[in-house]
Design a protein around this motif. Structure first.
Motif, PDB file in Angstrom:
ATOM      1  N   ASP A   2      -1.498   1.209   6.726  1.00 26.57           N
ATOM      2  CA  ASP A   2      -2.482   1.236   7.807  1.00 26.57           C
ATOM      3  C   ASP A   2      -1.724   1.078   9.127  1.00 26.57           C
ATOM      4  N   THR A  42      -2.595   1.608  12.142  1.00 27.76           N
ATOM      5  CA  THR A  42      -3.343   0.978  13.238  1.00 27.76           C
ATOM      6  C   THR A  42      -3.141  -0.529  13.191  1.00 27.76           C
ATOM      7  N   LYS A  43      -3.246  -1.124  12.003  1.00 31.48           N
ATOM      8  CA  LYS A  43      -3.029  -2.571  11.857  1.00 31.48           C
ATOM      9  C   LYS A  43      -1.567  -2.925  12.133  1.00 31.48           C
ATOM     10  N   LYS A  98       0.833  -1.202   0.000  1.00 28.13           N
ATOM     11  CA  LYS A  98       0.000   0.000   0.000  1.00 28.13           C
ATOM     12  C   LYS A  98       0.864   1.248   0.000  1.00 28.13           C
TER      13      LYS A  98
END
Length: 168
Positions: free
Chosen positions: A86, A88-89, A82
């Protein structure tokens, strides 16, 4: 001078050398403690191993390595596939590795996770990639050293059980 019989079998298979293998195990553990790779939690884990569960530490660490492999793969995917990671992940996966590493006494992996979490909190993708590289390096080192440890332990166990008479 006594008669020495040459054989293609390692001495531990003949029941000799269990004490030498135990010394090898102790030296390897001492090295890993000296390097900070392991901490006292690993010793606590070993104390839970007994005759009723002689492979307890091996089984626990095998589960740890399987789960960590998946988490490391997920981290790599999150950071490389990506454009906008992300975080948070990423933090969830790093926390999982950190917690399970603490539970088996994998000190340097836990420390690498602390550093990884700090750069992920800053949403620093380049820092995360470097932290992942360090984490994988520490993980592979521990995995190789514990694999070596368990091989020696298995040999020692076999040597302690095998007792063959010496040839006349």
């Amino acid at each position: 001078m006594g008669f020495v019989r040459k054989t293609a079998l390692p001495l531990w298979l003949l029941g000799w050398g269990a004490e030498f293998l135990l010394a090898d195990m102790s030296h390897l553990l001492a090295l890993l403690f000296h390097q900070g790779v392991l901490d006292e939690q690993f010793l606590h884990l070993r104390q839970l191993q007994d005759e009723t569960s002689p492979n307890f530490v091996y089984e626990v660490t095998s589960i740890y390595f399987r789960e960590s492999e998946n988490l490391l793969m997920n981290l790599k995917l999150l950071l490389t596939e990506k454009e906008h990671s992300d975080y948070t992940k990423i933090k969830v996966h790093v926390n999982q590795i950190m917690g399970s590493s603490s539970s088996i006494g994998a000190n340097r992996i836990r420390n690498a996770c602390v550093a990884f979490r700090a750069v992920s909190d800053q949403h620093n993708r380049v820092g995360c990639l470097r932290a992942l590289e360090l984490l994988e390096k520490e993980y592979n080192y521990l995995k190789n050293k514990l694999h070596e440890f368990f091989q020696i332990e298995q040999q020692r166990s076999l040597a302690a059980r095998a007792r063959y008479p010496l040839p006349n």
